[in-house]
Design a protein around this motif. Structure first.
Motif, PDB file in Angstrom:
ATOM      1  N   VAL A 196      48.856 -27.303  69.416  1.00  0.00           N
ATOM      2  CA  VAL A 196      48.911 -25.922  69.908  1.00  0.00           C
ATOM      3  C   VAL A 196      47.763 -25.108  69.312  1.00  0.00           C
ATOM      4  CG1 VAL A 196      51.414 -26.003  70.169  1.00  0.00           C
ATOM      5  CG2 VAL A 196      50.433 -25.116  68.047  1.00  0.00           C
ATOM      6  N   PRO A 197      47.244 -24.111  70.040  1.00  0.00           N
ATOM      7  CA  PRO A 197      46.251 -23.208  69.462  1.00  0.00           C
ATOM      8  C   PRO A 197      46.899 -22.281  68.438  1.00  0.00           C
ATOM      9  CG  PRO A 197      46.857 -22.469  71.654  1.00  0.00           C
ATOM     10  CD  PRO A 197      47.553 -23.779  71.447  1.00  0.00           C
ATOM     11  N   THR A 198      46.111 -21.716  67.559  1.00  0.00           N
ATOM     12  CA  THR A 198      46.636 -20.791  66.562  1.00  0.00           C
ATOM     13  C   THR A 198      47.390 -19.649  67.228  1.00  0.00           C
ATOM     14  OG1 THR A 198      44.810 -21.336  65.079  1.00  0.00           O
ATOM     15  CG2 THR A 198      46.002 -19.286  64.624  1.00  0.00           C
ATOM     16  N   LEU A 238      51.983 -30.247  67.585  1.00  0.00           N
ATOM     17  CA  LEU A 238      51.325 -30.354  66.293  1.00  0.00           C
ATOM     18  C   LEU A 238      50.438 -29.136  66.057  1.00  0.00           C
ATOM     19  CD1 LEU A 238      50.157 -34.088  66.440  1.00  0.00           C
ATOM     20  CD2 LEU A 238      52.211 -33.175  65.335  1.00  0.00           C
ATOM     21  N   LEU A 239      50.081 -28.928  64.793  1.00  0.00           N
ATOM     22  CA  LEU A 239      49.178 -27.842  64.427  1.00  0.00           C
ATOM     23  C   LEU A 239      47.787 -28.395  64.129  1.00  0.00           C
ATOM     24  CD1 LEU A 239      51.681 -25.891  62.219  1.00  0.00           C
ATOM     25  CD2 LEU A 239      50.473 -24.913  64.192  1.00  0.00           C
ATOM     26  N   PRO A 240      46.749 -27.601  64.357  1.00  0.00           N
ATOM     27  CA  PRO A 240      45.388 -28.050  64.029  1.00  0.00           C
ATOM     28  C   PRO A 240      45.177 -28.109  62.526  1.00  0.00           C
ATOM     29  CG  PRO A 240      45.368 -25.764  64.744  1.00  0.00           C
ATOM     30  CD  PRO A 240      46.774 -26.260  64.941  1.00  0.00           C
ATOM     31  N   ILE A 241      44.107 -28.756  62.094  1.00  0.00           N
ATOM     32  CA  ILE A 241      43.746 -28.791  60.678  1.00  0.00           C
ATOM     33  C   ILE A 241      43.783 -27.367  60.124  1.00  0.00           C
ATOM     34  CG2 ILE A 241      41.830 -29.151  59.068  1.00  0.00           C
ATOM     35  CD1 ILE A 241      40.967 -31.521  60.750  1.00  0.00           C
ATOM     36  N   GLY A 242      44.429 -27.208  58.976  1.00  0.00           N
ATOM     37  CA  GLY A 242      44.607 -25.875  58.392  1.00  0.00           C
ATOM     38  C   GLY A 242      46.014 -25.354  58.571  1.00  0.00           C
ATOM     39  N   GLY A 243      46.765 -25.965  59.515  1.00  0.00           N
ATOM     40  CA  GLY A 243      48.175 -25.625  59.657  1.00  0.00           C
ATOM     41  C   GLY A 243      48.454 -24.324  60.381  1.00  0.00           C
ATOM     42  N   PHE A 244      49.594 -23.749  60.052  1.00  0.00           N
ATOM     43  CA  PHE A 244      50.126 -22.588  60.771  1.00  0.00           C
ATOM     44  C   PHE A 244      49.327 -21.324  60.440  1.00  0.00           C
ATOM     45  CE2 PHE A 244      53.094 -19.053  61.378  1.00  0.00           C
ATOM     46  CZ  PHE A 244      53.576 -19.338  62.648  1.00  0.00           C
ATOM     47  N   GLY A 245      48.993 -20.561  61.473  1.00  0.00           N
ATOM     48  CA  GLY A 245      48.338 -19.274  61.275  1.00  0.00           C
ATOM     49  C   GLY A 245      46.927 -19.397  60.733  1.00  0.00           C
ATOM     50  N   THR A 246      46.503 -18.400  59.965  1.00  0.00           N
ATOM     51  CA  THR A 246      45.122 -18.342  59.467  1.00  0.00           C
ATOM     52  C   THR A 246      45.009 -18.443  57.949  1.00  0.00           C
ATOM     53  OG1 THR A 246      45.218 -15.916  59.336  1.00  0.00           O
ATOM     54  CG2 THR A 246      44.463 -16.875  61.424  1.00  0.00           C
ATOM     55  N   GLY A 274      40.492 -25.124  62.246  1.00  0.00           N
ATOM     56  CA  GLY A 274      40.829 -26.403  62.869  1.00  0.00           C
ATOM     57  C   GLY A 274      40.948 -26.267  64.377  1.00  0.00           C
ATOM     58  N   TYR A 275      41.514 -25.166  64.825  1.00  0.00           N
ATOM     59  CA  TYR A 275      41.636 -24.861  66.250  1.00  0.00           C
ATOM     60  C   TYR A 275      40.242 -24.828  66.894  1.00  0.00           C
ATOM     61  CZ  TYR A 275      42.388 -21.493  70.158  1.00  0.00           C
ATOM     62  OH  TYR A 275      42.404 -20.837  71.360  1.00  0.00           O
ATOM     63  N   ALA A 276      39.287 -24.174  66.245  1.00  0.00           N
ATOM     64  CA  ALA A 276      37.924 -24.086  66.773  1.00  0.00           C
ATOM     65  C   ALA A 276      37.255 -25.458  66.830  1.00  0.00           C
ATOM     66  CB  ALA A 276      37.093 -23.127  65.920  1.00  0.00           C
ATOM     67  N   VAL A 304      35.455 -30.282  70.238  1.00  0.00           N
ATOM     68  CA  VAL A 304      35.604 -31.631  70.775  1.00  0.00           C
ATOM     69  C   VAL A 304      35.855 -31.576  72.275  1.00  0.00           C
ATOM     70  CG1 VAL A 304      36.979 -33.749  70.700  1.00  0.00           C
ATOM     71  CG2 VAL A 304      36.418 -32.556  68.576  1.00  0.00           C
ATOM     72  N   GLU A 305      36.697 -30.653  72.718  1.00  0.00           N
ATOM     73  CA  GLU A 305      36.961 -30.511  74.150  1.00  0.00           C
ATOM     74  C   GLU A 305      35.675 -30.211  74.919  1.00  0.00           C
ATOM     75  OE1 GLU A 305      39.709 -31.208  75.616  1.00  0.00           O
ATOM     76  OE2 GLU A 305      41.292 -30.989  74.118  1.00  0.00           O
ATOM     77  N   LEU A 306      34.840 -29.335  74.359  1.00  0.00           N
ATOM     78  CA  LEU A 306      33.579 -28.974  74.996  1.00  0.00           C
ATOM     79  C   LEU A 306      32.681 -30.186  75.163  1.00  0.00           C
ATOM     80  CD1 LEU A 306      31.360 -26.976  75.951  1.00  0.00           C
ATOM     81  CD2 LEU A 306      30.802 -26.623  73.530  1.00  0.00           C
ATOM     82  N   MET A 307      32.566 -30.985  74.086  1.00  0.00           N
ATOM     83  CA  MET A 307      31.604 -32.087  74.082  1.00  0.00           C
ATOM     84  C   MET A 307      32.146 -33.355  74.736  1.00  0.00           C
ATOM     85  SD  MET A 307      29.803 -31.483  70.359  1.00  0.00           S
ATOM     86  CE  MET A 307      28.355 -32.471  70.747  1.00  0.00           C
TER      87      MET A 307
END
Length: 370
Positions: free
Chosen positions: A148-150, A228-236, A243-245, A250-253
């Motif tokens: 999921v995104p942040t 799942l959460l991106p690297i760095g976990g929940f929130g900021t 991690g979201y960025a 990766v999606e872009l490339m």
């Protein structure tokens, strides 16, 4: 649960034989075998020979076309776009990295993207291909959306691994990581052991922290909100937005540059995967003397290993050291396979008419490697 150990080469032969019964050419079947067993050699059991069952199921469902032709559909002196046409991921990935390597040797850099592909195993296999040619290798892939995104609650990105290999002494710098805080397979382990998840790995359908592994497994199976959460976990607080960025990069490339699917559309249609990959090879000698650059980097890595240690710790490792040690041990001791997994492998071989008893060579307990 007991484990038996088998010779690496014999397991490659088994995978190759099974893949050939499904219509793969000998070369493509060998590609699949090489990638799977390299994962086992590096201790990445989740992506090793145990994936054989997933691939067989994918072919039965029509998700993987074993006889698909790989097409080069766009090319420049430094780039290429390949369509895997729903075939096995490994042969398409190897073709793409070979093309990137060839372009890098001629022009300094080569970047090739692949669309309409399937699971390709460990990304690090392909980045190491470039390193063996005296180049730096960089690999990315998207996957079925599970992250999921942040501040979001709908999975929009895959676990989106990144792998990079750079020659150095005495050990190559090598990493192969997911951009989610944890891979989905690890949550399956927690579910089997009836363990709660650490906070910060997953969110439920309300977008809030989830510690129940079964909840995540249901979310994934039924494609509900949560994930799942991106690297760095929940929130900021601990950098989850970073991690979201990285995941979006990766999606872009991969999906965007390849003109294929982003992760939220991978496996959107039942029994179709459509994931995308990116392969880059860089001839760093265009920046200076190759050996001097490698030596400079090697010196820095050694300085890191020799730097002050935290209390209670005696060693600092750099990325790639653990994998190299594991490969030496597995080559000596063999690949360890649990009884249940071994039975699944033998059942697949029997179903395909492959005589596993003749092919698989069991390793007997031995003393320390000499």
């Amino acid at each position: 649960m007991s484990r038996r150990r088998f010779d690496v080469k014999s397991l490659k032969n088994l995978v190759k034989a099974v893949m050939e019964t499904q219509g793969l050419s000998p070369d493509k079947a060998q590609d699949v075998a090489n990638v799977l067993l390299e994962a086992d050699r590096m201790g990445i059991e989740s992506h090793g020979i145990l994936r054989l069952g997933m691939y067989m199921q994918g072919m039965k469902l029509g998700r993987i076309n074993p006889t698909a032709e790989i097409s080069l559909i766009r090319e420049t002196p430094v780039s290429g776009v390949i369509d895997a046409n729903d075939g096995m991921g490994q042969p398409a990935a190897i073709k793409a990295m070979r093309l990137a390597i060839s372009k890098a040797k001629k022009s300094g850099i080569g970047m090739v993207v692949v669309r309409n592909s399937n699971h390709f195993g460990i990304g690090g296999y392909y980045s190491m291909m470039a390193a063996r040619e005296g180049l730096m290798g960089l690999v990315m892939t998207n996957s079925e959306a599970m992250v999921v995104p942040t501040f979001g609650r709908r999975a929009m990105m895959g676990t989106n691994p990144i792998a990079l290999t750079m020659p150095a002494n005495p050990v190559w710098f090598h990493f192969d990581i997911a951009t989610s805080v944890v891979p989905a397979g690890k949550i399956e382990v927690y579910a089997r052991n009836n363990q709660p998840l650490p906070e910060g790995w997953s969110v439920g359908s309300d977008g809030q922290i989830n510690t129940d592994p079964e909840t995540f497994l249901k979310i994934r199976k039924e494609k509900l909100d949560g994930g799942l959460l991106p690297i760095g976990g929940f929130g900021t607080t601990f950098g989850g937005h970073k991690g979201y960025a990285i995941s979006l990069m990766v999606e872009l490339m991969t999906g965007v540059f390849a003109g294929g699917c982003t992760s939220n559309h991978v496996r959107e249609v039942p029994n179709v995967d459509k994931c995308c990959h990116m392969f880059m090879a860089i001839d760093y000698s265009m920046f200076g003397d190759q050996k001097e650059i490698e030596g400079h980097f090697s010196t820095y890595l050694n300085e890191i290993r020799d730097s002050a240690k935290a209390a209670g710790h005696e060693r600092i490792s750099t990325q790639g050291e653990v994998e190299e040690k594991t490969k030496r041990r597995v080559d000596w001791e063999g690949v360890a396979i649990h009884d249940k997994s071994l039975q699944e492998i033998m059942d697949i071989a029997t179903e395909c008419g492959v005589d596993y008893e003749t092919i698989m060579v069991e390793k007997k307990p031995v003393g320390p490697e000499k």
